[in-house]
Design an enzyme around this catalytic site. Structure first.
Site, short mmCIF file in Angstrom:
data_model
loop_
_atom_site.label_atom_id
_atom_site.label_comp_id
_atom_site.label_asym_id
_atom_site.label_seq_id
_atom_site.Cartn_x
_atom_site.Cartn_y
_atom_site.Cartn_z
NE ARG A 89 -9.44 13.32 3.66
CZ ARG A 89 -9.53 12.02 3.40
NH1 ARG A 89 -10.58 11.54 2.73
NH2 ARG A 89 -8.60 11.19 3.78
NE ARG A 144 -6.32 1.63 0.10
CZ ARG A 144 -6.54 1.42 1.36
NH1 ARG A 144 -5.59 0.99 2.13
NH2 ARG A 144 -7.72 1.65 1.86
CG ASN A 168 -1.88 1.09 1.31
OD1 ASN A 168 -1.86 2.00 0.47
ND2 ASN A 168 -2.75 1.05 2.30
CD GLU A 180 -8.69 -0.42 4.60
OE1 GLU A 180 -8.05 -0.08 5.63
OE2 GLU A 180 -9.11 0.39 3.78
CG HIS A 211 -12.88 4.53 3.11
ND1 HIS A 211 -13.56 5.57 3.72
CD2 HIS A 211 -11.57 4.77 3.29
CE1 HIS A 211 -12.67 6.40 4.25
NE2 HIS A 211 -11.46 5.95 3.99
#
Ligand code: ADP
Length: 395
Positions: free
Chosen positions: A235, A85, A7, A379, A174
């Site tokens: 964010r 990923r 990743n 993940e 996601h």
């Protein structure tokens, strides 16, 4: 089959060597501060943790350390495939893809959609292919799971040329995590995923909520970019699109400055003026800090409103799933969210909720109401699973 999961971020590489069927991890690590002199890789070997400096601070150097670690374990020959990923697959990828030169070109073509993430993913893939030239490499996309969204969910009400010529639509992110926890939730409930209508809430530094009907994403809170939707660590989530023009005129900010502020100086950090870390905010709120209290309250309010909206996409709600660092650990956020969602039939179980921390998942509502569950996301395991599925067929 042992699968190497990679990743790559703009200044980091996370890696793990694992067996997707059992979830067993043989080696894992994190290279950080790449591109600077302080770059180093932390390697978690069986039973010990070591840190190796990376004087050149480059991706190839990080992969060099990984190769040396695999050799040390005698594990290099056991690696069957590499799973990467990739953040943005645009509208082109609705499933993982074996990385060919053509696939790499499409990932490159998605760079304008994810200018912070996709270039790092491409650089990581190139370095990994140089390090492991004989292995199949697979791209697993954060957007792919959401390609099943119907047009009613993914179109914005904007001029059609923006959509047709520039791909302005909702993609969602996601997806790897939402798909993984949906499967785990079905197992926990003892039901078949194909018959369930779920809302999954991934609450980490980035946050998103997805409506999943029969295992397929039918709506999600993130859009063209990962900025849309919920309040996140740094964010803003949803704001009035008129804000850009207003601030440009009133405060003399450029588009770039406004975008950077919305991405990096907003959310929990912006609201509290303290931190983007939920744990620290909860402690500050408990100690009487009013801004921290308000930041958590706004986070929860927007989350509850979005979950309720997702129930519209599903028609009925069989369970709500909390995951990600906040979802898996913050009993406070979960309790406050469920308290605002009484209309969906939750009957919170305070004791079970308090117990569901640090990897202890499970049901946090009483048997008579709509179930809310805490599920730990994984993940890496999902990427390994998808990689193996593509390389050798079904698991
Ligand atoms: P990322 O999206 O970077 O992978 P994580 O999924 O690890 O992030 O989530 C990070 C968030 O989880 C942070 O806001 C952190 O404060 C929060 N978190 C972790 N543990 C707890 C806890 N015990 N209580 C509240 N929040 C927690």
């Amino acid at each position: 089959m042992w699968t190497l999961v990679v990743n790559c971020g703009s200044s980091s590489v996370k890696f793990a060597l694992l067996r997707p069927t059992s979830g067993e991890v043989r080696l894992s690590g994190l290279a950080e501060r790449l591109g600077s002199e302080a770059a180093a890789v932390r390697v978690d070997r069986p039973g010990e943790r070591v840190t190796v400096p990376l004087p050149r601070g480059s991706y190839p150097e990080a992969f060099g350390v990984l190769l040396a670690e695999l050799d040390r374990l005698g594990a290099r020959r056991d690696v069957g495939a590499v799973g990467h990923r990739v953040v943005h697959g645009g509208a082109r990828f609705s499933a993982p893809a074996l990385i060919t030169p053509e696939v790499l070109e499409v990932i490159r073509a998605c760079v304008p959609l994810a200018p912070l993430h996709n270039p790092a993913n491409v650089a990581g893939i190139e370095a990994a292919r140089a390090a492991f030239p004989d292995l199949p490499h697979v791209a697993v996309f954060d957007t792919a799971f959401h390609q099943t969204m119907p047009e009613v969910a993914y179109r914005y009400a904007v001029p059609p040329a923006w959509y047709h010529e520039h791909g302005v639509r909702r993609y969602g992110f996601h997806g790897i995590s939402h798909a993984f926890v949906a499967g785990e939730a079905a197992r926990l409930l003892g039901r078949d995923l194909s018959e369930l209508h779920l809302v999954t809430a991934h609450l980490g530094n980035g946050c998103s909520v997805t409506a999943i009907a029969g295992g397929r994403s039918v709506d999600t809170s993130m859009g063209l970019t990962p900025l849309e939707g919920l309040v996140m660590g740094t964010r803003s989530g949803d704001v009035d699109p008129g804000l850009h023009d207003y601030l440009a005129r009133e405060a003399g900010l450029s588009l770039g400055e406004i975008t950077a502020d919305l991405n990096r100086h907003s959310g929990l950090l912006g609201l509290s003026g303290l931190t983007n870390d939920m744990r620290e905010l909860e402690a500050a709120a408990a100690a009487g800090d009013e801004r921290a209290r308000l930041a958590v309250e706004i986070f929860v309010y927007r989350l509850a409103k979005t979950v309720a909206g997702m129930a519209v996409a599903l028609g009925r709600l069989d369970a709500l799933v909390f995951t990600g660092g906040i979802g898996e650990n913050s009993a406070t956020v979960r309790a406050a969210t469920l308290a605002r969602l009484e209309l969906l039939g939750f009957r919170p179980d305070a004791a079970a909720n308090a117990r569901a921390v640090r990897g202890q998942g499970g049901r946090i509502t009483l048997p008579e109401g709509t179930p809310a569950l805490v599920v730990n996301t994984n993940e890496e395991r999902m990427i390994a699973r998808e990689t193996q599925r593509l390389v050798v067929g079904d698991l």
